[in-house]
Write a protein that holds these residues in place. Sequence first.
Motif, PDB file in Angstrom:
ATOM      1  N   GLY A   1       5.732 -14.454 -30.734  1.00 20.31           N
ATOM      2  CA  GLY A   1       4.459 -13.835 -31.069  1.00 20.31           C
ATOM      3  C   GLY A   1       3.579 -14.680 -31.960  1.00 20.31           C
ATOM      4  N   LEU A   2       4.140 -15.747 -32.543  1.00 22.97           N
ATOM      5  CA  LEU A   2       3.347 -16.642 -33.383  1.00 22.97           C
ATOM      6  C   LEU A   2       2.852 -17.823 -32.550  1.00 22.97           C
ATOM      7  CD1 LEU A   2       5.406 -16.824 -36.706  1.00 22.97           C
ATOM      8  CD2 LEU A   2       3.382 -15.427 -36.191  1.00 22.97           C
ATOM      9  N   PRO A   3       1.784 -18.498 -33.018  1.00 24.32           N
ATOM     10  CA  PRO A   3       1.346 -19.698 -32.304  1.00 24.32           C
ATOM     11  C   PRO A   3       2.448 -20.759 -32.288  1.00 24.32           C
ATOM     12  CG  PRO A   3      -0.339 -18.952 -33.843  1.00 24.32           C
ATOM     13  CD  PRO A   3       0.889 -18.157 -34.144  1.00 24.32           C
ATOM     14  N   ALA A   4       2.660 -21.361 -31.132  1.00 24.14           N
ATOM     15  CA  ALA A   4       3.637 -22.442 -31.043  1.00 24.14           C
ATOM     16  C   ALA A   4       3.149 -23.638 -31.844  1.00 24.14           C
ATOM     17  CB  ALA A   4       3.839 -22.838 -29.584  1.00 24.14           C
ATOM     18  N   PRO A   5       4.019 -24.326 -32.577  1.00 24.20           N
ATOM     19  CA  PRO A   5       3.606 -25.585 -33.200  1.00 24.20           C
ATOM     20  C   PRO A   5       3.121 -26.553 -32.124  1.00 24.20           C
ATOM     21  CG  PRO A   5       5.758 -24.885 -34.012  1.00 24.20           C
ATOM     22  CD  PRO A   5       5.437 -24.004 -32.840  1.00 24.20           C
ATOM     23  N   VAL A   6       2.092 -27.322 -32.428  1.00 24.25           N
ATOM     24  CA  VAL A   6       1.580 -28.243 -31.428  1.00 24.25           C
ATOM     25  C   VAL A   6       2.637 -29.280 -31.042  1.00 24.25           C
ATOM     26  CG1 VAL A   6       0.593 -30.021 -32.948  1.00 24.25           C
ATOM     27  CG2 VAL A   6      -0.508 -29.504 -30.749  1.00 24.25           C
ATOM     28  N   MET A   7       3.620 -29.534 -31.931  1.00 30.83           N
ATOM     29  CA  MET A   7       4.665 -30.506 -31.617  1.00 30.83           C
ATOM     30  C   MET A   7       5.862 -29.851 -30.912  1.00 30.83           C
ATOM     31  SD  MET A   7       3.182 -33.187 -32.326  1.00 30.83           S
ATOM     32  CE  MET A   7       4.534 -34.199 -31.735  1.00 30.83           C
ATOM     33  N   MET A   8       5.754 -28.591 -30.550  1.00 30.92           N
ATOM     34  CA  MET A   8       6.748 -27.980 -29.683  1.00 30.92           C
ATOM     35  C   MET A   8       6.504 -28.453 -28.252  1.00 30.92           C
ATOM     36  SD  MET A   8       7.635 -23.918 -29.390  1.00 30.92           S
ATOM     37  CE  MET A   8       7.403 -23.320 -27.748  1.00 30.92           C
ATOM     38  N   GLN A   9       7.541 -28.567 -27.457  1.00 36.16           N
ATOM     39  CA  GLN A   9       7.406 -29.045 -26.078  1.00 36.16           C
ATOM     40  C   GLN A   9       6.869 -27.927 -25.184  1.00 36.16           C
ATOM     41  OE1 GLN A   9      11.589 -30.598 -26.259  1.00 36.16           O
ATOM     42  NE2 GLN A   9      10.703 -32.281 -25.065  1.00 36.16           N
ATOM     43  N   GLN A  10       5.613 -27.613 -25.375  1.00 35.34           N
ATOM     44  CA  GLN A  10       5.006 -26.488 -24.676  1.00 35.34           C
ATOM     45  C   GLN A  10       4.867 -26.729 -23.177  1.00 35.34           C
ATOM     46  OE1 GLN A  10       1.533 -24.663 -26.697  1.00 35.34           O
ATOM     47  NE2 GLN A  10       2.065 -25.887 -28.511  1.00 35.34           N
ATOM     48  N   SER A  11       4.909 -27.978 -22.744  1.00 35.24           N
ATOM     49  CA  SER A  11       4.878 -28.255 -21.303  1.00 35.24           C
ATOM     50  C   SER A  11       6.148 -27.769 -20.614  1.00 35.24           C
ATOM     51  CB  SER A  11       4.695 -29.756 -21.045  1.00 35.24           C
ATOM     52  OG  SER A  11       3.403 -30.182 -21.433  1.00 35.24           O
ATOM     53  N   LEU A  12       7.232 -27.580 -21.383  1.00 36.93           N
ATOM     54  CA  LEU A  12       8.506 -27.162 -20.805  1.00 36.93           C
ATOM     55  C   LEU A  12       8.812 -25.700 -21.067  1.00 36.93           C
ATOM     56  CD1 LEU A  12      10.681 -30.294 -21.696  1.00 36.93           C
ATOM     57  CD2 LEU A  12       9.485 -29.793 -19.544  1.00 36.93           C
ATOM     58  N   PHE A  13       8.370 -25.162 -22.199  1.00 38.92           N
ATOM     59  CA  PHE A  13       8.686 -23.767 -22.535  1.00 38.92           C
ATOM     60  C   PHE A  13       7.799 -23.304 -23.689  1.00 38.92           C
ATOM     61  CE2 PHE A  13      11.868 -26.694 -24.351  1.00 38.92           C
ATOM     62  CZ  PHE A  13      11.526 -26.619 -25.690  1.00 38.92           C
ATOM     63  N   LEU A  14       7.730 -21.981 -23.862  1.00 34.33           N
ATOM     64  CA  LEU A  14       7.063 -21.371 -25.008  1.00 34.33           C
ATOM     65  C   LEU A  14       8.031 -20.568 -25.870  1.00 34.33           C
ATOM     66  CD1 LEU A  14       3.648 -20.238 -23.456  1.00 34.33           C
ATOM     67  CD2 LEU A  14       4.004 -22.024 -25.170  1.00 34.33           C
ATOM     68  N   ASN A  15       9.122 -20.115 -25.291  1.00 35.76           N
ATOM     69  CA  ASN A  15      10.159 -19.387 -26.045  1.00 35.76           C
ATOM     70  C   ASN A  15       9.602 -18.219 -26.851  1.00 35.76           C
ATOM     71  OD1 ASN A  15      12.107 -21.056 -25.003  1.00 35.76           O
ATOM     72  ND2 ASN A  15      12.397 -22.258 -26.885  1.00 35.76           N
ATOM     73  N   GLY A  16       8.638 -17.524 -26.269  1.00 39.60           N
ATOM     74  CA  GLY A  16       8.086 -16.356 -26.952  1.00 39.60           C
ATOM     75  C   GLY A  16       6.885 -16.636 -27.814  1.00 39.60           C
ATOM     76  N   CYS A  17       6.611 -17.902 -28.109  1.00 43.35           N
ATOM     77  CA  CYS A  17       5.427 -18.246 -28.895  1.00 43.35           C
ATOM     78  C   CYS A  17       4.182 -18.208 -28.019  1.00 43.35           C
ATOM     79  CB  CYS A  17       5.586 -19.628 -29.516  1.00 43.35           C
ATOM     80  SG  CYS A  17       6.416 -19.634 -31.125  1.00 43.35           S
ATOM     81  N   LEU A  18       3.023 -18.221 -28.665  1.00 45.11           N
ATOM     82  CA  LEU A  18       1.751 -18.282 -27.962  1.00 45.11           C
ATOM     83  C   LEU A  18       1.332 -19.732 -27.790  1.00 45.11           C
ATOM     84  CD1 LEU A  18      -0.197 -15.479 -29.870  1.00 45.11           C
ATOM     85  CD2 LEU A  18       0.993 -15.290 -27.672  1.00 45.11           C
ATOM     86  N   ALA A  19       0.772 -20.039 -26.631  1.00 45.80           N
ATOM     87  CA  ALA A  19       0.269 -21.399 -26.399  1.00 45.80           C
ATOM     88  C   ALA A  19      -0.737 -21.768 -27.482  1.00 45.80           C
ATOM     89  CB  ALA A  19      -0.370 -21.488 -25.023  1.00 45.80           C
ATOM     90  N   ASN A  20      -0.584 -22.945 -28.046  1.00 45.52           N
ATOM     91  CA  ASN A  20      -1.441 -23.381 -29.145  1.00 45.52           C
ATOM     92  C   ASN A  20      -1.709 -24.873 -29.036  1.00 45.52           C
ATOM     93  OD1 ASN A  20      -2.706 -23.830 -31.701  1.00 45.52           O
ATOM     94  ND2 ASN A  20      -0.693 -24.407 -32.525  1.00 45.52           N
TER      95      ASN A  20
END
Length: 314
Positions: free
Chosen positions: A279-298
């Motif tokens: 539910g929180l914004p994903a850190p920009v250094m999270m591998q968002q191209s592969l997963f979000l794990n419940g975080c919001l795209a950021n």
Amino acid sequence: MALWASMPTAESDPPAPPPDGAGADSTPQRNRLLALASLVLACGTAALLVAIPFPSDGDRVEAALFRAPAPMESEPPSTGEPAVPDVAASPLPGSALGPPAERSAPDADTRVLRMPGPVPPTGPGTFTYASDWGAVLGRSGTVRRYRVAVENGANETVQNLAVAVDAALGDVRSWTAGGRLRLQRVPGGAPHDFTVYLATAQTAGRMCAAGGVDIRVGGRPYTSCRATGKVVLNLDRWHLSVDHFVAAGVPLAVYRTYVINHEVGHELGRRHENCPRPGLPAPVMMQQSLFLNGCLANPWPFPGSVPDVENRPY
């Protein structure tokens, strides 16, 4: 950009005044000599004007005294970077992007989730560079300079890439927000700290592998990467985003901003991070191209507090 100007015509020196005492009583012989000298001077000037080649529409001749310094047409040889496909710079006119205040990120329509049509899977491994100077982004700190380049045959313009990169890195929520860093885009032949490349998937795979990074998923080049001095953006992702962003209705422009800031973050020394809490914004250094794990795209390093009923950071 060459500055075109017509060749200046030389003005004839005015006739010298008659010596003291000379006037209406000058001899006819002296008058004839003066008339003959004026005729010779006029004919010589006309002959000079005929001899000067002026530019025409079909065959332009550049006047060296009236042209601006030409941009470098090739990248300085690399000395310490990993071997990558041949990179040939092909600068564009310096005014192609216009003043920063008039720029806007291309394809920023929030309804666009991915681009239609086929994406070129491979290219020649040569690049076209933006040739103008960008504004200094950020208010204080060390200045790091970057170039932008698009692979030839990618069906993308380097102007659009430059606008998108400048917008991503120049936002108040981006890496310059901390006040310890400034960034500036420079032309292809200028000294620089790193280069942002937009490359087809196969070329991106080779460039990343040369830098020690494997971007394959399911055996095919999928993600983007950072190698030493190189931020390599995969054209597939640039056009198509990723499935979980599309399913969540995240605009393509947001994904593009994310991937720029993520890979530039690696160039700035940042490592991968995890989702702090669903539910929180994903850190920009999270591998968002592969997963979000419940975080919001950021897409932002410093999203801050952005009023939004859905608590979205973009």
